[in-house]
Every structure is written in C-alpha cells, then in structure tokens.
Design a protein around this motif. Structure first.
Motif, PDB file in Angstrom:
ATOM      1  N   PRO A  76       0.838  -1.218  -0.142  1.00  0.00           N
ATOM      2  CA  PRO A  76       0.068   0.228   0.024  1.00  0.00           C
ATOM      3  C   PRO A  76       0.722   1.412  -0.035  1.00  0.00           C
ATOM      4  O   PRO A  76       0.468   2.346  -0.500  1.00  0.00           O
ATOM      5  CB  PRO A  76      -0.692  -0.156   1.300  1.00  0.00           C
ATOM      6  CG  PRO A  76      -0.721  -1.478   1.565  1.00  0.00           C
ATOM      7  CD  PRO A  76       0.416  -2.161   1.056  1.00  0.00           C
ATOM      8  N   SER A  99      -4.754   1.725  -5.704  1.00  0.00           N
ATOM      9  CA  SER A  99      -5.249   2.449  -4.745  1.00  0.00           C
ATOM     10  C   SER A  99      -6.888   2.489  -4.720  1.00  0.00           C
ATOM     11  O   SER A  99      -7.536   2.405  -3.655  1.00  0.00           O
ATOM     12  CB  SER A  99      -4.544   3.916  -4.806  1.00  0.00           C
ATOM     13  OG  SER A  99      -5.179   4.779  -3.756  1.00  0.00           O
ATOM     14  N   ARG A 102      -7.975  -0.938  -3.590  1.00  0.00           N
ATOM     15  CA  ARG A 102      -7.797  -1.090  -2.236  1.00  0.00           C
ATOM     16  C   ARG A 102      -9.159  -0.457  -1.323  1.00  0.00           C
ATOM     17  O   ARG A 102      -9.545  -0.782  -0.316  1.00  0.00           O
ATOM     18  CB  ARG A 102      -6.438  -0.663  -1.507  1.00  0.00           C
ATOM     19  CG  ARG A 102      -5.190  -1.548  -1.851  1.00  0.00           C
ATOM     20  CD  ARG A 102      -4.040  -1.148  -1.103  1.00  0.00           C
ATOM     21  NE  ARG A 102      -2.916  -2.055  -1.749  1.00  0.00           N
ATOM     22  CZ  ARG A 102      -2.229  -1.535  -2.539  1.00  0.00           C
ATOM     23  NH1 ARG A 102      -2.439  -0.369  -3.311  1.00  0.00           N
ATOM     24  NH2 ARG A 102      -1.319  -2.287  -3.086  1.00  0.00           N
ATOM     25  N   GLN A 103      -9.154   0.802  -1.986  1.00  0.00           N
ATOM     26  CA  GLN A 103     -10.298   1.574  -1.198  1.00  0.00           C
ATOM     27  C   GLN A 103     -11.652   0.799  -1.296  1.00  0.00           C
ATOM     28  O   GLN A 103     -12.538   0.944  -0.594  1.00  0.00           O
ATOM     29  CB  GLN A 103     -10.617   2.942  -2.061  1.00  0.00           C
ATOM     30  CG  GLN A 103     -11.482   3.839  -1.284  1.00  0.00           C
ATOM     31  CD  GLN A 103     -11.251   4.145   0.199  1.00  0.00           C
ATOM     32  OE1 GLN A 103     -10.131   4.502   0.655  1.00  0.00           O
ATOM     33  NE2 GLN A 103     -11.918   3.713   1.033  1.00  0.00           N
ATOM     34  N   GLN A 104     -12.152   0.210  -2.559  1.00  0.00           N
ATOM     35  CA  GLN A 104     -13.316  -0.442  -2.772  1.00  0.00           C
ATOM     36  C   GLN A 104     -13.331  -1.523  -1.619  1.00  0.00           C
ATOM     37  O   GLN A 104     -13.975  -2.124  -1.156  1.00  0.00           O
ATOM     38  CB  GLN A 104     -13.031  -1.203  -4.033  1.00  0.00           C
ATOM     39  CG  GLN A 104     -13.526  -0.034  -5.251  1.00  0.00           C
ATOM     40  CD  GLN A 104     -13.415  -0.644  -6.722  1.00  0.00           C
ATOM     41  OE1 GLN A 104     -12.809  -1.811  -6.982  1.00  0.00           O
ATOM     42  NE2 GLN A 104     -13.778  -0.025  -7.591  1.00  0.00           N
ATOM     43  N   LEU A 105     -12.074  -2.217  -1.709  1.00  0.00           N
ATOM     44  CA  LEU A 105     -12.126  -3.491  -0.594  1.00  0.00           C
ATOM     45  C   LEU A 105     -12.326  -2.803   0.850  1.00  0.00           C
ATOM     46  O   LEU A 105     -13.165  -3.609   1.638  1.00  0.00           O
ATOM     47  CB  LEU A 105     -10.693  -4.191  -0.604  1.00  0.00           C
ATOM     48  CG  LEU A 105     -10.459  -5.378   0.089  1.00  0.00           C
ATOM     49  CD1 LEU A 105     -11.556  -6.487  -0.178  1.00  0.00           C
ATOM     50  CD2 LEU A 105      -9.121  -6.043   0.111  1.00  0.00           C
ATOM     51  N   ASP A 106     -11.804  -1.714   1.114  1.00  0.00           N
ATOM     52  CA  ASP A 106     -11.747  -1.008   2.572  1.00  0.00           C
ATOM     53  C   ASP A 106     -13.377  -0.813   2.575  1.00  0.00           C
ATOM     54  O   ASP A 106     -13.897  -1.028   3.724  1.00  0.00           O
ATOM     55  CB  ASP A 106     -11.037   0.158   2.632  1.00  0.00           C
ATOM     56  CG  ASP A 106      -9.290  -0.245   2.795  1.00  0.00           C
ATOM     57  OD1 ASP A 106      -9.345  -1.375   3.021  1.00  0.00           O
ATOM     58  OD2 ASP A 106      -8.771   0.828   2.639  1.00  0.00           O
ATOM     59  N   ASP A 107     -14.103  -0.284   1.570  1.00  0.00           N
ATOM     60  CA  ASP A 107     -15.408   0.082   1.758  1.00  0.00           C
ATOM     61  C   ASP A 107     -16.387  -1.111   1.859  1.00  0.00           C
ATOM     62  O   ASP A 107     -17.075  -1.141   2.839  1.00  0.00           O
ATOM     63  CB  ASP A 107     -15.865   0.754   0.249  1.00  0.00           C
ATOM     64  CG  ASP A 107     -15.259   2.202   0.531  1.00  0.00           C
ATOM     65  OD1 ASP A 107     -14.903   2.724   1.308  1.00  0.00           O
ATOM     66  OD2 ASP A 107     -15.323   2.690  -1.008  1.00  0.00           O
ATOM     67  N   VAL A 109     -15.232  -4.040   3.441  1.00  0.00           N
ATOM     68  CA  VAL A 109     -15.041  -4.234   4.915  1.00  0.00           C
ATOM     69  C   VAL A 109     -16.100  -3.475   5.863  1.00  0.00           C
ATOM     70  O   VAL A 109     -16.591  -3.893   6.824  1.00  0.00           O
ATOM     71  CB  VAL A 109     -13.802  -4.304   5.192  1.00  0.00           C
ATOM     72  CG1 VAL A 109     -13.411  -4.506   6.662  1.00  0.00           C
ATOM     73  CG2 VAL A 109     -12.974  -5.421   4.437  1.00  0.00           C
ATOM     74  N   ASP A 110     -15.946  -2.071   5.487  1.00  0.00           N
ATOM     75  CA  ASP A 110     -16.935  -1.144   6.365  1.00  0.00           C
ATOM     76  C   ASP A 110     -18.189  -1.660   6.242  1.00  0.00           C
ATOM     77  O   ASP A 110     -18.996  -1.688   7.515  1.00  0.00           O
ATOM     78  CB  ASP A 110     -16.454   0.287   5.860  1.00  0.00           C
ATOM     79  CG  ASP A 110     -15.378   0.904   6.120  1.00  0.00           C
ATOM     80  OD1 ASP A 110     -14.678   0.089   7.057  1.00  0.00           O
ATOM     81  OD2 ASP A 110     -15.014   1.866   5.772  1.00  0.00           O
ATOM     82  N   THR A 113     -18.791  -4.617   8.286  1.00  0.00           N
ATOM     83  CA  THR A 113     -18.717  -4.341   9.789  1.00  0.00           C
ATOM     84  C   THR A 113     -20.081  -3.585  10.400  1.00  0.00           C
ATOM     85  O   THR A 113     -20.429  -3.917  11.543  1.00  0.00           O
ATOM     86  CB  THR A 113     -17.653  -3.391  10.135  1.00  0.00           C
ATOM     87  OG1 THR A 113     -16.452  -4.168   9.402  1.00  0.00           O
ATOM     88  CG2 THR A 113     -17.182  -3.131  11.479  1.00  0.00           C
ATOM     89  N   GLU A 126     -13.814  -9.935  -2.028  1.00  0.00           N
ATOM     90  CA  GLU A 126     -12.505 -10.116  -1.849  1.00  0.00           C
ATOM     91  C   GLU A 126     -11.738 -11.185  -2.787  1.00  0.00           C
ATOM     92  O   GLU A 126     -10.648 -10.781  -3.259  1.00  0.00           O
ATOM     93  CB  GLU A 126     -12.072 -10.600  -0.423  1.00  0.00           C
ATOM     94  CG  GLU A 126     -12.335  -9.679   0.811  1.00  0.00           C
ATOM     95  CD  GLU A 126     -12.056 -10.473   2.044  1.00  0.00           C
ATOM     96  OE1 GLU A 126     -12.165 -11.850   2.231  1.00  0.00           O
ATOM     97  OE2 GLU A 126     -11.227  -9.759   3.012  1.00  0.00           O
TER      98      GLU A 126
END
Length: 183
Positions: A76, A99, A102-107, A109-110, A113, A126
């Motif tokens: 990253p 980048s 990665r942001q799509q993956l973080d979104d 996960v959010d 959650t 994923e």
C-alpha cells in the motif's frame, strides 16, 4: 554519437560484493572444449567487470530482482516509496488503480462491519479484488520498456551480488544477493 540503451536490467546497476565493481552482461560458452572435444553450452551471466570476482546467471538474477521489485510495489505504501523517482505514466496509472481497488475493498469491509453485507458477499468481493491488487504491479512492470525498468531499479534499490557460498553449486541462491532499499 548516442549510446544505445542497455538491454539488460542490471548491467552497470548491480555491484560486485567483493570489489564493488559494476556487474555487466557476459556470454560464456558456445565453443569447443579442447579437452573433451564437445561444445560447451552457452550461458548468459552478469559478471564483475573489474576482476571477474563473481558471476550469476542473468535470467535468474533478473527474475529474482523483478520479483522483489513487484512485491515491493504491491504494498500500500508503494507510492511513497517511489516519490521523487522519475514519474512514469504506466507506473503512476497502476498505482492509482491499485489504490482505487484497495479503497473498494476497505469500503466493502466497512459495509460488512456495519452489518449491511453478508460474510459470503464480502468473500466474493475479496476473491474478485485481491487478485487485481496482486497482479497490478506485475502487469505494470511487464508493460515498462527495459530502460524504464532500469530507472525503477536505479531509483528504488541497490543490488549487490556476493560470491556463492559453495563453489560449483547449481541453482540460484537468493541469500547471495543483497538488496538495499533507497527509500
């Protein structure tokens, strides 16, 4: 006259671990051995230009250094690692795409959650996104011209080739190659 671009990734960039001299492309073999009367196989190496202190198989050394570079560029923080290096549009585009993914993956996960996504859906996301992140630097590296790859190596790392530990050993020993990151 203008010098032609160097075709080999590490010529003049890699250094000999014994004397510090530059490693250069060398073709060995291809001639008739006077003792045996047989043709010696052709081998392509990087060898110490100063004294021939050490040599390493060209293909294996380039493959190893390329794998180390692409692994580093898949992290990253790769954009920060190459900040200040010559800007390259292909590499910049690949880093921007990585980048974004990665942001799509973080979104995703959010969303998981927060309870708005099931574990199965997150798993599918994923499974789709992680390979795109992993393949991105490899694809970008492959798309670069040889001189651009040399610039990336020159900007990011120092490569030192030490003599093999067991003389006459076959295969490639990565422990005999020291890579030091500049950034």
């Amino acid at each position: 006259t203008r010098r032609s671009p160097t075709a080999h990734l590490l010529t003049g960039i890699a250094r000999c671990g014994v004397c510090g001299g530059p490693m250069v492309y060398a073709k060995q073999g291809g001639f008739i051995d006077k003792r045996t009367g047989r043709r010696r196989p052709v081998r392509y190496n990087y060898t110490c230009k100063n004294n021939g202190c050490c040599a390493r198989d060209l293909g294996m050394l380039e493959e190893y250094v390329s794998a180390v570079v692409t692994e580093r560029l898949s992290r990253p923080d790769a954009r920060e690692a190459i900040a200040g290096a010559k800007p390259d549009p292909v590499a910049s585009e690949a880093l921007a795409e990585a980048s974004t993914v990665r942001q799509q993956l973080d979104d995703a996960v959010d969303e998981f959650t927060a309870g708005r996504l099931t574990a199965a859906t997150l798993g599918r996301i994923e499974a789709d996104l992680l390979p795109r992140i992993a393949d991105n630097p490899v694809t970008a590296w492959a798309a670069l011209e040889p001189e651009q790859r040399r610039e990336v190596v020159r900007a990011l790392l120092d490569v030192t080739v030490d003599p093999v530990k067991v003389r006459g050993s076959r295969g490639f020993d990565p422990s005999c190659v020291r890579i030091e990151w500049k950034r």
